[in-house]
Design a protein around this motif. Structure first.
Motif, PDB file in Angstrom:
ATOM      1  N   GLU A 103       0.932  -1.327   0.011  1.00 29.48           N
ATOM      2  CA  GLU A 103       0.108   0.048   0.134  1.00 29.48           C
ATOM      3  C   GLU A 103       0.822   1.292  -0.048  1.00 29.48           C
ATOM      4  N   LEU A 104       1.997   1.425   0.833  1.00 25.94           N
ATOM      5  CA  LEU A 104       2.713   2.316   0.880  1.00 25.94           C
ATOM      6  C   LEU A 104       3.334   2.590  -0.613  1.00 25.94           C
ATOM      7  N   ARG A 105       4.194   1.803  -1.186  1.00 23.44           N
ATOM      8  CA  ARG A 105       4.590   1.979  -2.311  1.00 23.44           C
ATOM      9  C   ARG A 105       3.746   2.320  -3.442  1.00 23.44           C
ATOM     10  N   GLN A 106       2.603   1.927  -3.296  1.00 19.56           N
ATOM     11  CA  GLN A 106       1.585   2.258  -4.471  1.00 19.56           C
ATOM     12  C   GLN A 106       1.146   3.768  -4.326  1.00 19.56           C
ATOM     13  N   ASP A 107       1.347   4.511  -3.009  1.00 17.02           N
ATOM     14  CA  ASP A 107       0.933   5.674  -2.795  1.00 17.02           C
ATOM     15  C   ASP A 107       2.060   6.753  -3.196  1.00 17.02           C
ATOM     16  N   PRO A 108       1.667   7.621  -4.081  1.00 14.57           N
ATOM     17  CA  PRO A 108       2.621   8.643  -4.720  1.00 14.57           C
ATOM     18  C   PRO A 108       3.238   9.692  -3.746  1.00 14.57           C
ATOM     19  N   ASP A 109       2.359   9.821  -2.823  1.00 15.10           N
ATOM     20  CA  ASP A 109       2.998  10.672  -1.607  1.00 15.10           C
ATOM     21  C   ASP A 109       3.762  10.054  -0.536  1.00 15.10           C
ATOM     22  N   LEU A 110       3.708   8.873  -0.497  1.00 16.29           N
ATOM     23  CA  LEU A 110       4.346   7.883   0.517  1.00 16.29           C
ATOM     24  C   LEU A 110       5.460   6.848   0.060  1.00 16.29           C
ATOM     25  N   ARG A 111       5.534   6.762  -1.316  1.00 14.88           N
ATOM     26  CA  ARG A 111       6.279   5.568  -1.704  1.00 14.88           C
ATOM     27  C   ARG A 111       7.907   5.948  -1.429  1.00 14.88           C
ATOM     28  N   HIS A 112       8.271   7.236  -1.006  1.00 19.73           N
ATOM     29  CA  HIS A 112       9.695   7.561  -1.225  1.00 19.73           C
ATOM     30  C   HIS A 112      10.160   7.363   0.470  1.00 19.73           C
ATOM     31  N   LEU A 113       9.156   7.044   1.168  1.00 15.81           N
ATOM     32  CA  LEU A 113       9.811   6.951   2.656  1.00 15.81           C
ATOM     33  C   LEU A 113      10.451   5.587   2.815  1.00 15.81           C
ATOM     34  N   ALA A 114      11.511   5.650   3.656  1.00 13.03           N
ATOM     35  CA  ALA A 114      12.476   4.860   4.029  1.00 13.03           C
ATOM     36  C   ALA A 114      11.858   3.896   5.113  1.00 13.03           C
ATOM     37  N   VAL A 115      11.995   2.557   4.644  1.00 14.10           N
ATOM     38  CA  VAL A 115      11.262   1.442   5.689  1.00 14.10           C
ATOM     39  C   VAL A 115      12.644   0.704   6.034  1.00 14.10           C
ATOM     40  N   ILE A 116      12.547   0.245   7.349  1.00  9.47           N
ATOM     41  CA  ILE A 116      13.476  -1.058   7.706  1.00  9.47           C
ATOM     42  C   ILE A 116      12.511  -1.823   8.513  1.00  9.47           C
ATOM     43  N   VAL A 117      12.381  -3.049   8.099  1.00  7.85           N
ATOM     44  CA  VAL A 117      11.685  -4.031   8.754  1.00  7.85           C
ATOM     45  C   VAL A 117      12.525  -4.690   9.893  1.00  7.85           C
ATOM     46  N   LEU A 118      11.745  -4.745  10.993  1.00  7.80           N
ATOM     47  CA  LEU A 118      12.272  -5.145  12.415  1.00  7.80           C
ATOM     48  C   LEU A 118      11.240  -5.958  12.797  1.00  7.80           C
ATOM     49  N   THR A 119      11.744  -7.375  12.590  1.00  9.65           N
ATOM     50  CA  THR A 119      10.657  -8.257  12.704  1.00  9.65           C
ATOM     51  C   THR A 119      11.291  -9.793  13.705  1.00  9.65           C
ATOM     52  N   SER A 120      10.560 -10.641  14.291  1.00  4.03           N
ATOM     53  CA  SER A 120      11.089 -11.685  14.651  1.00  4.03           C
ATOM     54  C   SER A 120      11.236 -12.819  13.697  1.00  4.03           C
ATOM     55  N   SER A 121      10.405 -12.558  12.386  1.00  6.59           N
ATOM     56  CA  SER A 121      10.394 -13.829  11.349  1.00  6.59           C
ATOM     57  C   SER A 121      11.933 -13.577  10.564  1.00  6.59           C
ATOM     58  N   ASN A 122      12.540 -14.717  10.284  1.00  6.41           N
ATOM     59  CA  ASN A 122      13.659 -15.071   9.863  1.00  6.41           C
ATOM     60  C   ASN A 122      13.240 -16.006   8.531  1.00  6.41           C
ATOM     61  N   GLU A 123      12.138 -15.773   8.089  1.00  4.96           N
ATOM     62  CA  GLU A 123      11.694 -16.799   6.931  1.00  4.96           C
ATOM     63  C   GLU A 123      12.260 -16.078   5.640  1.00  4.96           C
ATOM     64  N   PRO A 124      12.843 -17.005   4.901  1.00  4.74           N
ATOM     65  CA  PRO A 124      13.280 -16.497   3.717  1.00  4.74           C
ATOM     66  C   PRO A 124      12.209 -15.676   2.649  1.00  4.74           C
ATOM     67  N   ASN A 125      11.195 -16.356   2.669  1.00  9.13           N
ATOM     68  CA  ASN A 125       9.743 -15.802   1.790  1.00  9.13           C
ATOM     69  C   ASN A 125       9.521 -14.447   2.483  1.00  9.13           C
ATOM     70  N   ASP A 126       9.517 -14.108   3.786  1.00 14.34           N
ATOM     71  CA  ASP A 126       9.381 -12.732   4.268  1.00 14.34           C
ATOM     72  C   ASP A 126      10.283 -11.867   3.975  1.00 14.34           C
ATOM     73  N   ARG A 127      11.434 -12.232   4.108  1.00 10.62           N
ATOM     74  CA  ARG A 127      12.664 -11.371   3.811  1.00 10.62           C
ATOM     75  C   ARG A 127      12.643 -11.059   2.146  1.00 10.62           C
ATOM     76  N   ALA A 128      12.370 -11.800   1.134  1.00 14.23           N
ATOM     77  CA  ALA A 128      12.185 -11.628  -0.090  1.00 14.23           C
ATOM     78  C   ALA A 128      11.239 -10.793  -0.456  1.00 14.23           C
ATOM     79  N   ALA A 129      10.122 -10.940   0.124  1.00 15.99           N
ATOM     80  CA  ALA A 129       8.784 -10.111   0.052  1.00 15.99           C
ATOM     81  C   ALA A 129       8.958  -8.703   0.320  1.00 15.99           C
ATOM     82  N   ALA A 130       9.664  -8.745   1.289  1.00 19.23           N
ATOM     83  CA  ALA A 130       9.942  -7.389   2.025  1.00 19.23           C
ATOM     84  C   ALA A 130      10.922  -6.374   1.150  1.00 19.23           C
ATOM     85  N   PHE A 131      11.963  -7.271   0.531  1.00 19.34           N
ATOM     86  CA  PHE A 131      12.864  -6.382  -0.279  1.00 19.34           C
ATOM     87  C   PHE A 131      12.267  -6.227  -1.852  1.00 19.34           C
TER      88      PHE A 131
END
Length: 139
Positions: free
Chosen positions: A79-107
């Protein structure tokens, strides 16, 4: 040098993790304004000023948990990346999930970094200091 006026938005539903982030910031004398929301839908509302006060200026950094109620962190990123006013915001994922699929999806949504929450407070505080210092100093 950190821009101490730049705010940070923490999207985290776990109260203990919120307090841990706050303690880590205090430990390293990072005094940037911290906005906290417990859901991704509330975070989007704060960023857009929909139904609540808008964060103004927009935060320089979003710390995002992935496992959130109602809307997941990945759905938030989409949703954030689809919003032209918000897509530029820097995001760092801070999570307990070490799942490769979650990591790949975030990147796929251009996150700055993906940090698996360390178990010890000292490791957690060091990770917070590093990512915030890098993000808010333009490195």
């Amino acid at each position: 040098m950190i821009d101490e006026t730049a705010s940070i938005l923490l999207v985290e539903d776990d109260r203990v993790d919120v307090m841990t982030v706050q303690r880590a910031l205090k430990k390293h004398a990072i005094d940037n304004p911290l906005h906290v929301t417990r859901t991704a839908t509330d975070a989007l509302a704060m960023l857009r000023g929909e139904g609540q006060a808008k964060i103004s200026p927009l935060p320089a950094l979003i710390l995002l948990d992935l496992n959130l109620p109602r809307m997941s962190g990945i759905e938030f990123l989409r949703e954030l990346r689809q919003d032209p006013d918000l897509r530029h915001l820097a995001v760092i994922v801070l999570t307990s999930s070490n799942e490769p699929n979650d990591r790949a999806a975030a990147f796929r949504y251009d996150v700055e970094d993906y940090i698996v929450k360390p178990h010890s407070f000292d490791e957690f505080a060091t990770a917070i200091r590093t990512v915030i210092t890098d993000a808010l100093s333009g490195e």
